[in-house]
Motif scaffolding. Structure first.
Motif, PDB file in Angstrom:
ATOM      1  N   GLU A  71       0.836  -1.207   0.000  1.00 10.16           N
ATOM      2  CA  GLU A  71       0.000   0.000   0.000  1.00 10.16           C
ATOM      3  C   GLU A  71       0.866   1.252   0.000  1.00 10.16           C
ATOM      4  N   GLU A  72       1.906   1.232   0.804  1.00 14.22           N
ATOM      5  CA  GLU A  72       2.830   2.376   0.890  1.00 14.22           C
ATOM      6  C   GLU A  72       3.515   2.615  -0.447  1.00 14.22           C
ATOM      7  N   ALA A  73       3.961   1.540  -1.080  1.00 17.96           N
ATOM      8  CA  ALA A  73       4.620   1.673  -2.384  1.00 17.96           C
ATOM      9  C   ALA A  73       3.641   2.199  -3.425  1.00 17.96           C
ATOM     10  N   GLU A  75       1.076   4.168  -2.864  1.00 23.84           N
ATOM     11  CA  GLU A  75       0.872   5.597  -2.605  1.00 23.84           C
ATOM     12  C   GLU A  75       2.035   6.424  -3.129  1.00 23.84           C
ATOM     13  N   ARG A  76       3.267   5.946  -2.903  1.00 24.05           N
ATOM     14  CA  ARG A  76       4.439   6.666  -3.409  1.00 24.05           C
ATOM     15  C   ARG A  76       4.396   6.756  -4.926  1.00 24.05           C
ATOM     16  N   HIS A  77       3.999   5.664  -5.567  1.00 24.57           N
ATOM     17  CA  HIS A  77       3.922   5.666  -7.031  1.00 24.57           C
ATOM     18  C   HIS A  77       2.859   6.653  -7.511  1.00 24.57           C
ATOM     19  N   VAL A  79       1.790   9.384  -5.992  1.00 24.21           N
ATOM     20  CA  VAL A  79       2.291  10.751  -5.795  1.00 24.21           C
ATOM     21  C   VAL A  79       3.312  11.089  -6.866  1.00 24.21           C
ATOM     22  N   ARG A  80       4.227  10.141  -7.150  1.00 30.38           N
ATOM     23  CA  ARG A  80       5.248  10.388  -8.162  1.00 30.38           C
ATOM     24  C   ARG A  80       4.628  10.612  -9.527  1.00 30.38           C
ATOM     25  N   SER A  81       3.615   9.816  -9.877  1.00 24.45           N
ATOM     26  CA  SER A  81       2.998   9.994 -11.194  1.00 24.45           C
ATOM     27  C   SER A  81       2.219  11.299 -11.255  1.00 24.45           C
TER      28      SER A  81
END
Length: 119
Positions: A71-73, A75-77, A79-81
């Motif tokens: 889930e954390e990964a 969310e990071r993806h 935000v990055r996109s």
């Protein structure tokens, strides 16, 4: 006969799937390197057979930790996109503004030139 030529054959012999020819057997009987390779294949096969019967119990909370990490990964993806999407929009806007500025400069230069010629 070279040791490199026997690599695949030695693996098959260790599994019991193949037999060596006379020249190959003679080489293996005299070559410590090939003998050691057969022994290593047999050890590996024993270890793999032993693993078939082993049942591994996951540590308590492992599944929850894995799901939280995923889930954390995610969310990071996301935000990055989102940020890279904005970056592309900013660059597109900057390119459009630059093109408009260049077009305006060309129009201004053309009008100035016509004014001088007419005047």
């Amino acid at each position: 006969m070279q040791c490199e030529d026997l690599g695949d054959a030695l693996a098959a012999v260790a599994e019991g799937d193949a037999l060596l020819g006379r020249a190959e057997r003679r080489h293996v009987e005299r070559c410590l390197r090939c003998q050691a390779e057969v022994v290593q294949y047999r050890k590996l096969l024993r270890a793999m057979r032993a693993m078939r019967t082993d049942v591994l119990e996951p540590a308590p909370g492992l599944l929850a930790d894995i799901l939280a990490g995923l889930e954390e990964a995610g969310e990071r993806h996301a935000v990055r996109s989102l940020l890279s999407g904005r970056r592309i929009a900013y660059l597109g806007g900057l390119a459009a503004a630059t093109a408009a500025g260049a077009a305006g400069a060309i129009v201004f230069a053309t009008r100035t030139r016509r004014t001088r010629l007419a005047g």
